[in-house]
Design a protein around this motif. Sequence first.
Motif, mmCIF file in Angstrom:
data_model
loop_
_atom_site.group_PDB
_atom_site.id
_atom_site.type_symbol
_atom_site.label_atom_id
_atom_site.label_comp_id
_atom_site.label_asym_id
_atom_site.label_seq_id
_atom_site.Cartn_x
_atom_site.Cartn_y
_atom_site.Cartn_z
ATOM 1 N N PHE A 105 -21.382 27.469 53.157
ATOM 2 C CA PHE A 105 -21.690 28.894 53.345
ATOM 3 C C PHE A 105 -21.258 29.718 52.139
ATOM 4 O O PHE A 105 -21.419 30.935 52.135
ATOM 5 C CB PHE A 105 -20.974 29.434 54.594
ATOM 6 C CG PHE A 105 -19.500 29.113 54.607
ATOM 7 C CD1 PHE A 105 -18.609 29.895 53.905
ATOM 8 C CD2 PHE A 105 -19.025 28.008 55.301
ATOM 9 C CE1 PHE A 105 -17.255 29.583 53.890
ATOM 10 C CE2 PHE A 105 -17.679 27.688 55.288
ATOM 11 C CZ PHE A 105 -16.788 28.476 54.583
ATOM 12 N N CYS A 106 -20.706 29.080 51.128
ATOM 13 C CA CYS A 106 -19.950 29.823 50.119
ATOM 14 C C CYS A 106 -20.521 29.622 48.714
ATOM 15 O O CYS A 106 -20.823 28.499 48.305
ATOM 16 C CB CYS A 106 -18.501 29.342 50.150
ATOM 17 S SG CYS A 106 -17.423 30.235 49.013
ATOM 18 N N ARG A 140 -23.253 21.204 42.528
ATOM 19 C CA ARG A 140 -22.530 22.205 43.317
ATOM 20 C C ARG A 140 -22.441 23.563 42.619
ATOM 21 O O ARG A 140 -22.442 24.613 43.256
ATOM 22 C CB ARG A 140 -21.108 21.683 43.631
ATOM 23 C CG ARG A 140 -20.153 22.702 44.276
ATOM 24 C CD ARG A 140 -20.724 23.180 45.590
ATOM 25 N NE ARG A 140 -19.837 23.979 46.399
ATOM 26 C CZ ARG A 140 -20.141 25.190 46.850
ATOM 27 N NH1 ARG A 140 -21.276 25.758 46.502
ATOM 28 N NH2 ARG A 140 -19.329 25.838 47.645
ATOM 29 N N CYS A 153 -17.961 23.823 50.598
ATOM 30 C CA CYS A 153 -18.307 24.606 51.802
ATOM 31 C C CYS A 153 -19.731 25.181 51.691
ATOM 32 O O CYS A 153 -20.044 25.876 50.725
ATOM 33 C CB CYS A 153 -17.313 25.733 52.016
ATOM 34 S SG CYS A 153 -15.603 25.181 51.915
ATOM 35 N N CYS A 179 -13.125 27.021 42.345
ATOM 36 C CA CYS A 179 -12.988 26.185 43.537
ATOM 37 C C CYS A 179 -13.947 25.006 43.436
ATOM 38 O O CYS A 179 -15.090 25.166 43.016
ATOM 39 C CB CYS A 179 -13.312 27.021 44.778
ATOM 40 S SG CYS A 179 -13.183 26.066 46.301
HETATM 41 S S1 SF4 Z 1 -14.862 28.889 51.342
HETATM 42 FE FE1 SF4 Z 1 -15.592 28.939 49.202
HETATM 43 S S2 SF4 Z 1 -13.776 29.479 48.018
HETATM 44 FE FE2 SF4 Z 1 -13.051 28.812 50.051
HETATM 45 S S3 SF4 Z 1 -12.641 26.605 49.878
HETATM 46 FE FE3 SF4 Z 1 -14.753 26.789 50.561
HETATM 47 S S4 SF4 Z 1 -16.004 26.788 48.681
HETATM 48 FE FE4 SF4 Z 1 -13.890 27.224 48.069
#
Ligand code: SF4
Length: 496
Positions: A212-213, A165, A210, A206
Amino acid sequence: MPDKNPSVAILDAPETSRPGPHSPTKVGFVSLGCPKNLVDSEVMMGMLAQAGAELTRRAEDADVIVVNTCSFIASAQQESVNTILEMARHKTDGRARKLIVAGCLVERYRDEIRKNIPEVDAVVGTGELEKILAATGVASAQPTNSPFHILRSRAEGDSREAQGRFSRETWDGAIADLPNYLYDEATPRILATAPHTAYIKIAEGCDHPCSFCIIPQLRGKFRSRRFESVIAEAERLAQGGVREITLIGQDTTCYGEDFGLKDGLAQLLEKLAAIKDLRWVRFLYAYPNKITGRLLETIAGHEKICSYIDVPLQHASAATLKRMKRGGGADIFLRSIEKMRRTIPGVTLRTSFIVGFPGETEKEFEELCDFVREVEFDWMGAFGYSDQEGAKAFADRDKLDDREIERRRKRVMQIQKGISKRKKKALIGTEVDLLLEGMSEETDLLLEGRTTMHAPEIDGKVFINDVPEGLVPQVGEFYRCEITESHDYDLVAKIL
Ligand code: SF4
């Protein structure tokens, strides 16, 4: 994730100077992106001032300019690059001797920044804030045995790391070590916010997946500050005149899990609510399935904890959320929101969504629109999906075109506009406590403030157009007000 990218501004930090045998280096800061980045800027300014630098608000007066960048989405990256180029002119045509780039863009494009913008003298990543001293030339040595590097992690973070990740292998110049820096109560910090309000970063990084992140790759694994450290900082801020504290982190609701604390955020809020001089405490960036009954009861049970929950849901269609690697869906969210409203009567709810995620069908988008109509959030933001090289979704095939993404973004915001207008109108005639922020940025004829319904910077405004005769309102003070008018997002009130 950031809610907005405020426009570029040299930080409104106090001028500091320390007399010495040589005139101090003048450093100017530009901080972009979210409040989490702002706290990093405040920490770097604190370190520099402690080492003898003078901070200046004027780029043209600065010997060294630092641009603390954001790399959240393409538009934020572009804004960061534009700002670096704009500040580079002070080096080629003006007084500045050095240009330093810090922040998320460095973690993502470390080598490319140096290669493509030769005016940049040094880069400082999100995990190496102490290096700002050597990079600016304000102090030559790096602190040794820095107390700021945290080695704990959550089991979830460790297993996600094993799955790749946090991998940055394909990023040109990215250093192998993930950022693991976290400031503490002893770290010098200069507030760039108004003196009555401050952010406290309670955690960094984090562990969520997710798709997209890329924030986990940019900021590292989730880690919390020590409980006592946060309390000590809050007490010191309150003694210094801060009346409102906003807790931030990529995910505040995971707070304390890395050192085995259950309901850590609720426990922290309880302690903060006991600090005498604080009036309002709130937190941002809750993760939906981490909002526990205990957290809700804690908010409901303490007057100083604002009845305000910011929970970025990102979408409401279970199918889209599954592809986003987040889970949940409209039914689960509705039950959870019903519980929030039942436990905390009158709670203010904020969320944000991403529209146009790869593969988002018209039906999935309509599910989102229906959900928005049904919930009637008090505040809502919508981002168009933005492709991020390094994010899992980057490889998805069925991407929507930009025009369609923008059409959907506008449509869902239009729905929210009507909801907001109705909800604001319903507030006319009610009485609220208001924190006075100063003259309105829009006109000198009005004052401006916020209520518990308004988090700093991200929500609408309350304009004051009527003050009792003889009262000279003071910035940073609280006033009882009556709401007299409403607009789509803003309110007008009179001080009682
Ligand atoms: S959008 Fe990005 S920063 Fe927010 S919870 Fe998901 S992975 Fe973590």
